[in-house]
Motif scaffolding. Structure first.
Motif, short mmCIF file in Angstrom:
data_model
loop_
_atom_site.label_atom_id
_atom_site.label_comp_id
_atom_site.label_asym_id
_atom_site.label_seq_id
_atom_site.Cartn_x
_atom_site.Cartn_y
_atom_site.Cartn_z
N LYS A 22 0.82 -1.22 0.00
CA LYS A 22 0.00 0.00 0.00
C LYS A 22 0.85 1.26 0.00
O LYS A 22 0.58 2.20 -0.73
CB LYS A 22 -0.93 -0.03 1.22
CG LYS A 22 -1.84 1.15 1.34
CD LYS A 22 -2.89 0.98 2.42
CE LYS A 22 -2.36 0.41 3.68
NZ LYS A 22 -3.34 0.37 4.76
N GLU A 23 1.89 1.29 0.81
CA GLU A 23 2.71 2.49 0.94
C GLU A 23 3.76 2.60 -0.17
O GLU A 23 4.00 3.67 -0.70
CB GLU A 23 3.41 2.49 2.30
CG GLU A 23 2.45 2.45 3.48
CD GLU A 23 1.52 3.65 3.52
OE1 GLU A 23 1.95 4.74 3.15
OE2 GLU A 23 0.36 3.46 3.91
N SER A 24 4.39 1.48 -0.51
CA SER A 24 5.52 1.54 -1.42
C SER A 24 5.12 1.70 -2.89
O SER A 24 5.75 2.45 -3.63
CB SER A 24 6.39 0.28 -1.27
OG SER A 24 5.64 -0.86 -1.60
N ASN A 25 4.09 1.01 -3.32
CA ASN A 25 3.71 1.05 -4.74
C ASN A 25 2.20 1.25 -4.83
O ASN A 25 1.44 0.31 -4.95
CB ASN A 25 4.14 -0.24 -5.43
CG ASN A 25 4.02 -0.16 -6.92
OD1 ASN A 25 3.44 0.77 -7.46
ND2 ASN A 25 4.57 -1.15 -7.61
N ARG A 26 1.78 2.48 -4.78
CA ARG A 26 0.35 2.83 -4.73
C ARG A 26 -0.41 2.35 -5.97
O ARG A 26 -1.53 1.87 -5.87
CB ARG A 26 0.23 4.34 -4.59
CG ARG A 26 -1.18 4.83 -4.54
CD ARG A 26 -1.52 5.38 -3.18
NE ARG A 26 -2.82 5.99 -3.20
CZ ARG A 26 -3.88 5.47 -2.61
NH1 ARG A 26 -3.78 4.34 -1.98
NH2 ARG A 26 -5.04 6.08 -2.66
N ALA A 27 0.23 2.45 -7.15
CA ALA A 27 -0.45 2.08 -8.39
C ALA A 27 -0.78 0.58 -8.41
O ALA A 27 -1.87 0.18 -8.82
CB ALA A 27 0.41 2.44 -9.59
N GLU A 28 0.16 -0.25 -7.96
CA GLU A 28 -0.09 -1.69 -7.95
C GLU A 28 -1.14 -2.06 -6.91
O GLU A 28 -1.96 -2.95 -7.13
CB GLU A 28 1.21 -2.45 -7.70
CG GLU A 28 1.06 -3.94 -7.92
CD GLU A 28 2.37 -4.69 -7.81
OE1 GLU A 28 2.33 -5.91 -7.73
OE2 GLU A 28 3.44 -4.05 -7.79
#
Length: 128
Positions: free
Chosen positions: A62-68
């Motif tokens: 959730k925090e590191s890769n919002r798009a994924e």
């Protein structure tokens, strides 16, 4: 060839079977435990555990890769069709299973149904 065609069709055509599994998943997410026939519980468990695995992945990144994370939420939404249940699955249920490597649901056999003798079971989320 019939390779990789093993699946319990539950004596239903495809759209009816998909609707059944979708409704089982919605009820499990909403109530965390339902009573159904043993065969439906076993087939539903496979379907719902895949959704929970996607929810856990969406929660972790959730925090590191919002798009994924958003893409995974949209995939879950495509299966459930209810944004409220998607949020509950990712934000409330998934954090409980982050450390777990599968086996998010259990099937507990209850006995025969009184009316027609069908084998009944309780399908519930594992809570440790």
């Amino acid at each position: 060839m019939r390779h990789r065609m093993k699946r319990n069709k539950l004596n239903r055509y495809a759209s009816h079977r998909n609707a059944l599994l979708r409704n089982l998943a919605k009820e499990i997410i909403e109530h965390s435990s339902i009573m159904t026939t043993t065969v439906k519980a076993k087939v539903g468990r496979q379907y719902i555990e895949k959704l929970i695995a996607k929810a856990i992945k969406a929660y972790k990144i959730k925090e590191s890769n919002r798009a994924e994370s958003v893409a995974l939420r949209r995939q879950i939404f495509a299966e459930l069709g209810d944004r409220r249940l998607v949020n509950k699955l990712v934000d409330e249920i998934a954090p409980k299973f982050v450390e777990r490597n599968g086996g998010y649901l259990r099937v507990v056999k209850v006995g025969p149904r009184r009316g027609d003798g069908a084998e009944m079971a309780v399908l519930q989320l594992v809570s440790e």
